[in-house]
Design a protein around this motif. Structure first.
Motif, PDB file in Angstrom:
ATOM      1  N   ARG A 123      76.148 -13.377  39.063  1.00 20.00           N
ATOM      2  CA  ARG A 123      75.880 -12.483  37.936  1.00 20.00           C
ATOM      3  C   ARG A 123      74.998 -13.166  36.892  1.00 20.00           C
ATOM      4  N   ASN A 124      75.299 -14.425  36.588  1.00 16.44           N
ATOM      5  CA  ASN A 124      74.497 -15.152  35.606  1.00 16.44           C
ATOM      6  C   ASN A 124      73.082 -15.418  36.113  1.00 16.44           C
ATOM      7  N   LEU A 125      72.964 -15.686  37.408  1.00 15.25           N
ATOM      8  CA  LEU A 125      71.645 -15.911  37.992  1.00 15.25           C
ATOM      9  C   LEU A 125      70.800 -14.650  37.898  1.00 15.25           C
ATOM     10  N   ILE A 126      71.380 -13.519  38.250  1.00 11.34           N
ATOM     11  CA  ILE A 126      70.646 -12.257  38.170  1.00 11.34           C
ATOM     12  C   ILE A 126      70.203 -11.996  36.736  1.00 11.34           C
ATOM     13  N   SER A 127      71.080 -12.281  35.778  1.00 15.17           N
ATOM     14  CA  SER A 127      70.740 -12.087  34.375  1.00 15.17           C
ATOM     15  C   SER A 127      69.565 -12.972  33.969  1.00 15.17           C
ATOM     16  N   ASP A 128      69.584 -14.239  34.411  1.00 12.13           N
ATOM     17  CA  ASP A 128      68.481 -15.163  34.088  1.00 12.13           C
ATOM     18  C   ASP A 128      67.156 -14.697  34.683  1.00 12.13           C
ATOM     19  N   LEU A 129      67.210 -14.090  35.864  1.00 14.59           N
ATOM     20  CA  LEU A 129      65.988 -13.690  36.557  1.00 14.59           C
ATOM     21  C   LEU A 129      65.395 -12.382  36.037  1.00 14.59           C
ATOM     22  N   SER A 130      66.126 -11.682  35.201  1.00 13.96           N
ATOM     23  CA  SER A 130      65.746 -10.305  34.872  1.00 13.96           C
ATOM     24  C   SER A 130      64.715 -10.181  33.765  1.00 13.96           C
ATOM     25  N   LYS A 131      64.345 -11.280  33.125  1.00 14.72           N
ATOM     26  CA  LYS A 131      63.519 -11.165  31.924  1.00 14.72           C
ATOM     27  C   LYS A 131      62.146 -10.557  32.193  1.00 14.72           C
ATOM     28  N   ASP A 132      61.611 -10.722  33.414  1.00 17.51           N
ATOM     29  CA  ASP A 132      60.294 -10.144  33.710  1.00 17.51           C
ATOM     30  C   ASP A 132      60.351  -9.279  34.967  1.00 17.51           C
ATOM     31  N   LYS A 133      61.544  -8.695  35.223  1.00 20.03           N
ATOM     32  CA  LYS A 133      61.729  -7.849  36.401  1.00 20.03           C
ATOM     33  C   LYS A 133      62.466  -6.569  36.019  1.00 20.03           C
ATOM     34  N   ILE A 134      62.294  -5.552  36.846  1.00 20.44           N
ATOM     35  CA  ILE A 134      63.163  -4.381  36.796  1.00 20.44           C
ATOM     36  C   ILE A 134      64.209  -4.576  37.885  1.00 20.44           C
ATOM     37  N   VAL A 135      65.470  -4.642  37.495  1.00 23.80           N
ATOM     38  CA  VAL A 135      66.552  -4.934  38.434  1.00 23.80           C
ATOM     39  C   VAL A 135      67.518  -3.751  38.470  1.00 23.80           C
ATOM     40  N   PHE A 136      67.778  -3.243  39.680  1.00 19.94           N
ATOM     41  CA  PHE A 136      68.767  -2.188  39.880  1.00 19.94           C
ATOM     42  C   PHE A 136      69.963  -2.781  40.618  1.00 19.94           C
ATOM     43  N   ILE A 137      71.162  -2.539  40.097  1.00 26.43           N
ATOM     44  CA  ILE A 137      72.388  -3.010  40.750  1.00 26.43           C
ATOM     45  C   ILE A 137      73.333  -1.834  40.937  1.00 26.43           C
ATOM     46  N   ALA A 138      73.586  -1.458  42.175  1.00 30.59           N
ATOM     47  CA  ALA A 138      74.607  -0.452  42.481  1.00 30.59           C
ATOM     48  C   ALA A 138      75.889  -1.189  42.853  1.00 30.59           C
ATOM     49  N   THR A 139      76.997  -0.843  42.215  1.00 34.04           N
ATOM     50  CA  THR A 139      78.229  -1.570  42.452  1.00 34.04           C
ATOM     51  C   THR A 139      79.438  -0.720  42.117  1.00 34.04           C
ATOM     52  N   HIS A 140      80.590  -1.100  42.679  1.00 33.48           N
ATOM     53  CA  HIS A 140      81.860  -0.512  42.280  1.00 33.48           C
ATOM     54  C   HIS A 140      82.618  -1.454  41.345  1.00 33.48           C
ATOM     55  N   VAL A 141      82.088  -2.665  41.157  1.00 33.20           N
ATOM     56  CA  VAL A 141      82.758  -3.664  40.329  1.00 33.20           C
ATOM     57  C   VAL A 141      82.179  -3.582  38.921  1.00 33.20           C
ATOM     58  N   VAL A 142      82.893  -2.907  38.029  1.00 32.03           N
ATOM     59  CA  VAL A 142      82.377  -2.650  36.689  1.00 32.03           C
ATOM     60  C   VAL A 142      82.049  -3.946  35.958  1.00 32.03           C
ATOM     61  N   SER A 143      82.883  -4.968  36.120  1.00 34.42           N
ATOM     62  CA  SER A 143      82.670  -6.221  35.395  1.00 34.42           C
ATOM     63  C   SER A 143      81.368  -6.916  35.783  1.00 34.42           C
ATOM     64  N   ASP A 144      80.832  -6.605  36.974  1.00 30.24           N
ATOM     65  CA  ASP A 144      79.587  -7.247  37.407  1.00 30.24           C
ATOM     66  C   ASP A 144      78.396  -6.822  36.568  1.00 30.24           C
ATOM     67  N   ILE A 145      78.465  -5.651  35.967  1.00 30.72           N
ATOM     68  CA  ILE A 145      77.299  -5.141  35.235  1.00 30.72           C
ATOM     69  C   ILE A 145      77.580  -4.878  33.759  1.00 30.72           C
ATOM     70  N   GLU A 146      78.835  -4.973  33.350  1.00 32.97           N
ATOM     71  CA  GLU A 146      79.207  -4.585  31.990  1.00 32.97           C
ATOM     72  C   GLU A 146      78.476  -5.392  30.933  1.00 32.97           C
ATOM     73  N   PHE A 147      78.297  -6.692  31.162  1.00 37.47           N
ATOM     74  CA  PHE A 147      77.759  -7.560  30.126  1.00 37.47           C
ATOM     75  C   PHE A 147      76.293  -7.950  30.343  1.00 37.47           C
ATOM     76  N   ILE A 148      75.730  -7.627  31.502  1.00 34.91           N
ATOM     77  CA  ILE A 148      74.352  -8.040  31.761  1.00 34.91           C
ATOM     78  C   ILE A 148      73.374  -6.868  31.796  1.00 34.91           C
ATOM     79  N   SER A 149      73.871  -5.640  31.790  1.00 32.66           N
ATOM     80  CA  SER A 149      72.983  -4.490  31.968  1.00 32.66           C
ATOM     81  C   SER A 149      72.334  -4.062  30.657  1.00 32.66           C
TER      82      SER A 149
END
Length: 287
Positions: free
Chosen positions: A172-198
């Protein structure tokens, strides 16, 4: 960079998978939440150009992705939910193969591979066959192949499936670090995975986009509708009949129950609680 989606529709026979989907995406992470059958995977497959839409447009900086063809795939990385890997390949062989399919030079593949395997804690399995890896390791290898060519658009379908809590946080932290110059879509059932990085959360149900907003805005919309009740054990059955229940835990002889309600649950001892994204999910999607 901007992706403009307008009036997107997709059906499978009489089943509507997407209906009049409209949204605009810019650099950042977009979490996609919805129950099974909400249209999340169909949206992902259309964004990756794996399936054709029935109608509508997807424009990348003003150009339809269907017209971009190979140029679009060069800047898009995709991590599917299913672990469809070549089990007889080693990790390195698999990544060399995937990079070659994208037209990358061997030197560039190996250079990027060195960095990504280290970031995802996979150096020790570089020369192991994929069939020897655990499900969580295979999941990380799938993410490496999606990132191998440094895509500007990253599409991840259930990226943390099979990962233990430590690896989930690391990913999750890696995806967050990589997102600064990307459009990132995450489909998930785990709410905590996206709650703080989206940057924004998409709420989908029955093929429709119900809402799209930052997590705190979605939570604010249900303020005053989340309560914690302190009840006797024998009252729990009745509370379940009257309210939608989130979490509950026992404290001595009492039970503390988190409920969603349009009105204050005056029949019980209660306090108003600050909404979470999980509460938003239950309130907006589980009805």
């Amino acid at each position: 960079m901007q992706i403009w989606v307008e009036n997107l529709n997709k059906s499978y026979g009489s089943k509507t998978a997407l209906s009049d989907f409209n949204a605009v995406f810019e650099d950042g992470i977009y979490g996609i939440l919805g129950p099974n059958g909400a249209g999340k995977t169909t949206l992902m497959n259309i964004l990756t150009d794996n399936i054709l839409r029935d109608s509508g447009m997807i424009l990348l900086d003003g150009t339809d992705i269907l017209d971009m063809k190979e140029e679009y795939r060069k800047i898009m990385g995709y991590m599917p939910q299913q672990q469809q890997l070549y089990d007889v390949f080693t990790v390195q062989q698999f990544l060399l193969y995937m990079g070659a399919l994208r037209g990358m030079s061997k030197k560039r593949i190996l250079g990027n591979m060195d960095i990504l395997l280290s970031l995802l804690n996979l150096q020790s399995v570089r020369y192991k066959k994929l069939k020897q890896l655990s499900g969580g390791m295979k999941q990380r290898v799938l993410l490496v192949q999606a990132l191998l060519h440094n895509p500007k658009i990253l599409i991840l379908d259930e990226p943390t499936a099979g990962l233990d809590p430590r690896e989930r946080i690391r990913l999750r932290n890696l995806i967050s670090d990589l997102s600064k110059d990307k459009i990132v879509f995450i489909a998930t059932h785990v709410v905590s995975d996206i709650e703080f990085i989206s940057k924004e959360i998409l709420l989908m149900k029955d093929g429709r986009l119900l809402d799209m907003a930052p997590p705190d805005v979605l939570q604010q919309k249900i303020r005053g509708k989340v309560f914690e009740l302190t009840i006797a054990s024998q009252q729990l059955k009745q509370v379940k009949k009257e309210y939608r229940i989130g979490n509950l835990y026992r404290s001595n002889d009492e039970v503390v129950v988190r409920v969603l309600s349009e009105n204050q649950p005056a029949s019980y001892q209660y306090r108003e609680a600050a909404p979470s994204l999980e509460d938003v999910y239950l309130y907006r999607l589980e009805t």
